[in-house]
Design a protein around this motif. Structure first.
Motif, PDB file in Angstrom:
ATOM      1  N   VAL A 242       0.862  -1.183   0.000  1.00 20.38           N
ATOM      2  CA  VAL A 242       0.000   0.000   0.000  1.00 20.38           C
ATOM      3  C   VAL A 242       0.896   1.230   0.000  1.00 20.38           C
ATOM      4  CG1 VAL A 242      -1.786   1.292   1.230  1.00 20.38           C
ATOM      5  CG2 VAL A 242      -1.834  -1.222   1.223  1.00 20.38           C
ATOM      6  N   ASP A 243       0.948   1.927  -1.142  1.00 17.31           N
ATOM      7  CA  ASP A 243       1.792   3.115  -1.269  1.00 17.31           C
ATOM      8  C   ASP A 243       1.457   3.830  -2.567  1.00 17.31           C
ATOM      9  OD1 ASP A 243       3.704   5.013  -0.687  1.00 17.31           O
ATOM     10  OD2 ASP A 243       5.363   3.581  -0.471  1.00 17.31           O
ATOM     11  N   ASP A 244       1.894   5.061  -2.644  1.00 15.51           N
ATOM     12  CA  ASP A 244       1.806   5.833  -3.876  1.00 15.51           C
ATOM     13  C   ASP A 244       2.885   5.312  -4.839  1.00 15.51           C
ATOM     14  OD1 ASP A 244       2.251   7.988  -5.838  1.00 15.51           O
ATOM     15  OD2 ASP A 244       0.976   9.194  -4.531  1.00 15.51           O
ATOM     16  N   ILE A 245       2.524   5.123  -6.105  1.00 16.12           N
ATOM     17  CA  ILE A 245       3.486   4.626  -7.097  1.00 16.12           C
ATOM     18  C   ILE A 245       4.744   5.485  -7.110  1.00 16.12           C
ATOM     19  CG2 ILE A 245       3.872   4.297  -9.582  1.00 16.12           C
ATOM     20  CD1 ILE A 245       0.836   3.663  -9.797  1.00 16.12           C
ATOM     21  N   ARG A 246       4.576   6.793  -6.914  1.00 21.10           N
ATOM     22  CA  ARG A 246       5.713   7.713  -6.977  1.00 21.10           C
ATOM     23  C   ARG A 246       6.702   7.501  -5.839  1.00 21.10           C
ATOM     24  NH1 ARG A 246       1.753  12.783  -7.651  1.00 21.10           N
ATOM     25  NH2 ARG A 246       0.739  11.493  -6.053  1.00 21.10           N
ATOM     26  N   TYR A 270      -0.517  14.700 -17.883  1.00 22.19           N
ATOM     27  CA  TYR A 270       0.091  13.752 -16.947  1.00 22.19           C
ATOM     28  C   TYR A 270       0.379  12.386 -17.573  1.00 22.19           C
ATOM     29  CZ  TYR A 270      -1.591  17.073 -13.434  1.00 22.19           C
ATOM     30  OH  TYR A 270      -1.829  18.200 -12.699  1.00 22.19           O
ATOM     31  N   LYS A 271      -0.034  12.169 -18.820  1.00 18.64           N
ATOM     32  CA  LYS A 271       0.088  10.829 -19.382  1.00 18.64           C
ATOM     33  C   LYS A 271       1.541  10.404 -19.583  1.00 18.64           C
ATOM     34  CE  LYS A 271      -4.426   9.987 -21.436  1.00 18.64           C
ATOM     35  NZ  LYS A 271      -5.192  11.208 -21.213  1.00 18.64           N
ATOM     36  N   HIS A 272       2.433  11.336 -19.882  1.00 13.57           N
ATOM     37  CA  HIS A 272       3.845  10.969 -20.005  1.00 13.57           C
ATOM     38  C   HIS A 272       4.397  10.485 -18.658  1.00 13.57           C
ATOM     39  CE1 HIS A 272       3.825  12.666 -24.022  1.00 13.57           C
ATOM     40  NE2 HIS A 272       5.090  12.319 -24.170  1.00 13.57           N
ATOM     41  N   GLU A 273       3.919  11.072 -17.579  1.00 12.46           N
ATOM     42  CA  GLU A 273       4.357  10.622 -16.250  1.00 12.46           C
ATOM     43  C   GLU A 273       3.878   9.196 -15.985  1.00 12.46           C
ATOM     44  OE1 GLU A 273       4.006  11.879 -11.509  1.00 12.46           O
ATOM     45  OE2 GLU A 273       3.136  13.177 -13.064  1.00 12.46           O
ATOM     46  N   VAL A 274       2.633   8.890 -16.366  1.00  9.63           N
ATOM     47  CA  VAL A 274       2.112   7.532 -16.206  1.00  9.63           C
ATOM     48  C   VAL A 274       2.938   6.551 -17.036  1.00  9.63           C
ATOM     49  CG1 VAL A 274       0.100   6.034 -16.508  1.00  9.63           C
ATOM     50  CG2 VAL A 274      -0.206   8.392 -15.734  1.00  9.63           C
ATOM     51  N   ALA A 275       3.250   6.927 -18.267  1.00  4.80           N
ATOM     52  CA  ALA A 275       4.087   6.071 -19.111  1.00  4.80           C
ATOM     53  C   ALA A 275       5.445   5.835 -18.467  1.00  4.80           C
ATOM     54  CB  ALA A 275       4.248   6.700 -20.498  1.00  4.80           C
ATOM     55  N   ASP A 276       6.000   6.880 -17.851  1.00  5.19           N
ATOM     56  CA  ASP A 276       7.322   6.748 -17.229  1.00  5.19           C
ATOM     57  C   ASP A 276       7.300   5.816 -16.027  1.00  5.19           C
ATOM     58  OD1 ASP A 276      10.099   7.697 -17.418  1.00  5.19           O
ATOM     59  OD2 ASP A 276       9.731   8.448 -15.383  1.00  5.19           O
ATOM     60  N   TRP A 277       6.159   5.727 -15.330  1.00  4.85           N
ATOM     61  CA  TRP A 277       6.069   4.758 -14.218  1.00  4.85           C
ATOM     62  C   TRP A 277       6.314   3.348 -14.728  1.00  4.85           C
ATOM     63  CZ3 TRP A 277       0.726   6.818 -12.164  1.00  4.85           C
ATOM     64  CH2 TRP A 277       0.924   8.060 -11.532  1.00  4.85           C
ATOM     65  N   LEU A 325      -0.870   5.472 -29.349  1.00  2.27           N
ATOM     66  CA  LEU A 325      -0.143   6.680 -29.736  1.00  2.27           C
ATOM     67  C   LEU A 325       0.398   7.398 -28.502  1.00  2.27           C
ATOM     68  CD1 LEU A 325       0.890   8.395 -32.023  1.00  2.27           C
ATOM     69  CD2 LEU A 325      -1.312   9.605 -32.071  1.00  2.27           C
ATOM     70  N   TYR A 326      -0.366   7.391 -27.399  1.00  2.00           N
ATOM     71  CA  TYR A 326       0.159   7.972 -26.157  1.00  2.00           C
ATOM     72  C   TYR A 326       1.472   7.291 -25.762  1.00  2.00           C
ATOM     73  CZ  TYR A 326      -4.049  10.695 -24.989  1.00  2.00           C
ATOM     74  OH  TYR A 326      -5.066  11.614 -24.981  1.00  2.00           O
ATOM     75  N   MET A 327       1.496   5.978 -25.807  1.00  2.00           N
ATOM     76  CA  MET A 327       2.692   5.252 -25.382  1.00  2.00           C
ATOM     77  C   MET A 327       3.811   5.367 -26.409  1.00  2.00           C
ATOM     78  SD  MET A 327       2.000   4.250 -22.367  1.00  2.00           S
ATOM     79  CE  MET A 327       3.343   3.095 -22.023  1.00  2.00           C
ATOM     80  N   TYR A 328       3.468   5.404 -27.700  1.00  2.00           N
ATOM     81  CA  TYR A 328       4.491   5.569 -28.739  1.00  2.00           C
ATOM     82  C   TYR A 328       5.173   6.922 -28.588  1.00  2.00           C
ATOM     83  CZ  TYR A 328       6.704   5.776 -33.308  1.00  2.00           C
ATOM     84  OH  TYR A 328       7.632   5.897 -34.315  1.00  2.00           O
ATOM     85  N   GLU A 329       4.377   7.974 -28.370  1.00  2.00           N
ATOM     86  CA  GLU A 329       4.956   9.314 -28.209  1.00  2.00           C
ATOM     87  C   GLU A 329       5.749   9.434 -26.916  1.00  2.00           C
ATOM     88  OE1 GLU A 329       1.957  12.183 -30.798  1.00  2.00           O
ATOM     89  OE2 GLU A 329       1.741  12.127 -28.606  1.00  2.00           O
ATOM     90  N   ALA A 330       5.468   8.574 -25.954  1.00  2.00           N
ATOM     91  CA  ALA A 330       6.205   8.588 -24.687  1.00  2.00           C
ATOM     92  C   ALA A 330       7.474   7.736 -24.752  1.00  2.00           C
ATOM     93  CB  ALA A 330       5.314   8.088 -23.552  1.00  2.00           C
ATOM     94  N   GLY A 331       7.801   7.235 -25.937  1.00  2.00           N
ATOM     95  CA  GLY A 331       9.079   6.540 -26.109  1.00  2.00           C
ATOM     96  C   GLY A 331       9.010   5.024 -26.043  1.00  2.00           C
TER      97      GLY A 331
END
Length: 351
Positions: A242-246, A270-277, A325-331
């Protein structure tokens, strides 16, 4: 295929390999140990419809559909507090509302709902009739989506999305795990898995996951024979945090980083941050696996009718092209993509 109503289990593990290719209707959900035949596969699972992700543009595919009808609990809370409900509170409300529906004995609830509706008609009170009818419609829709169609869990479709990764004893990190269903399905498919589930709502660990039925069977693989095997929750190696992903201090140590219904809860900024997780915790050569609800007419209807159960948080409905496309653009490179009954799915790797 066989369909039976399952009564109270006489044994903690009532299903075995003899039940593979059978399906059973439980008062709360469907049990489905069927495999798709080759003929059925393309009817229910649509894979790899985009040949070149670099050619997609937002102008061409459009943006996701934002669900804007919120639950009464959320709107009442915001009126009382004179501010927008914060994400953690909204998830707490959602998880409790969803679990309360999950544990309903749906046939019994439908019988009661019909009686209440007939009683309301006799009252000639419009408000009472409308309320009783609304409750009955919700029960009928939930019954169809979750029990009859099995669209929320959809084990056959998700196995099709998850198969063929050629992993042995993988470490799996499930972000925003809720009750943990998809990680358990992956754990059954890839024997010897170590599963770490993470959610910042304690209710998910202590109630949704803790109360997940011990006698629910997952169709997995026997590593000794390569044949199908029935796996249960307590057969799996699971740790729940139980914790924040960050706040997670894991390194790049997981073969699979999984999220189910996470990306669509964040606006574009915020979607790039989600992709980075997903990128942050992956071993070299590891896989990010994501699913989101599909943007289709019946999904829009579902989230409209079930708003009081489902809509406490920001939510979008996407096409698989938008999600990819969100994930492709996030690398990320998209290795596999597709859609099943009510979900889109991606398997991807960082470029």
């Amino acid at each position: 295929m066989l369909r039976e109503v399952v009564s109270e289990a006489s044994t903690p593990k009532p299903f075995n390999e003899e039940n593979i290719n059978e399906t059973f209707l439980h008062p709360q959900y469907r049990i489905d140990l069927r495999r798709y035949s080759d003929k059925e596969y393309n009817k229910f699972v649509h894979l790899n419809t985009v040949s070149d992700w670099s050619l997609l543009t937002w102008k061409g595919i459009g943006k996701p559909f934002e669900v804007q009808k919120y639950s009464k609990e959320r709107t009442d809370w915001e009126l009382e507090h004179a501010r927008q409900m914060d994400p953690q509170t909204s998830w707490t409300y959602f998880n409790k509302a969803f679990h309360e529906w999950f544990i309903k004995d749906i046939p019994a609830e439908k019988t009661h709902g019909k009686k209440q509706f007939i009683k309301s008609l006799r009252s000639f009170h419009t408000k009472e009739i409308k309320h009783a009818l609304g409750d009955l419609i919700q029960l009928q829709l939930w019954n169809y989506i979750h029990r009859i169609q099995d669209g929320i869990w959809d084990p056959r479709g998700k196995r099709a999305l998850f198969e063929g990764l050629h992993l042995k004893k993988p470490r799996i990190l499930f972000l925003g795990a809720a009750e943990g269903y998809e990680a358990m399905q992956l754990g059954a498919m890839y024997p010897g898995s170590e599963i770490i589930m993470v959610d910042y709502d304690e209710y998910c660990k202590n109630t949704r996951f803790a109360d997940f039925p011990e006698d629910y069977p997952f169709l997995g693989e026997n590593p000794k024979t390569g044949q199908g095997k029935v796996i249960y929750k307590d057969d799996l190696n699971i740790e729940y945090i139980v914790d924040d992903i960050r706040n997670l201090d894991f390194g790049k140590e997981f073969d699979i980083v999984l999220s189910v219904g996470l990306l669509e809860h964040f606006p574009d900024k915020y979607k790039h941050e989600v992709a980075d997780w997903h990128r942050r915790f992956l071993k070299e050569g590891g896989y990010a696996i994501l699913t989101t609800p599909r943007n289709q007419l019946r999904s829009r209807l579902y989230y409209h009718v079930m708003a009081d159960v489902m809509n406490h948080t920001y939510r979008e409905l996407m096409t698989v092209e938008q999600m990819g496309l969100y994930m492709y653009e996030a690398g990320f490179n998209i290795l596999r993509h597709g859609y099943i009954k009510v979900h889109n799915g991606l398997i991807c790797q960082p470029r």
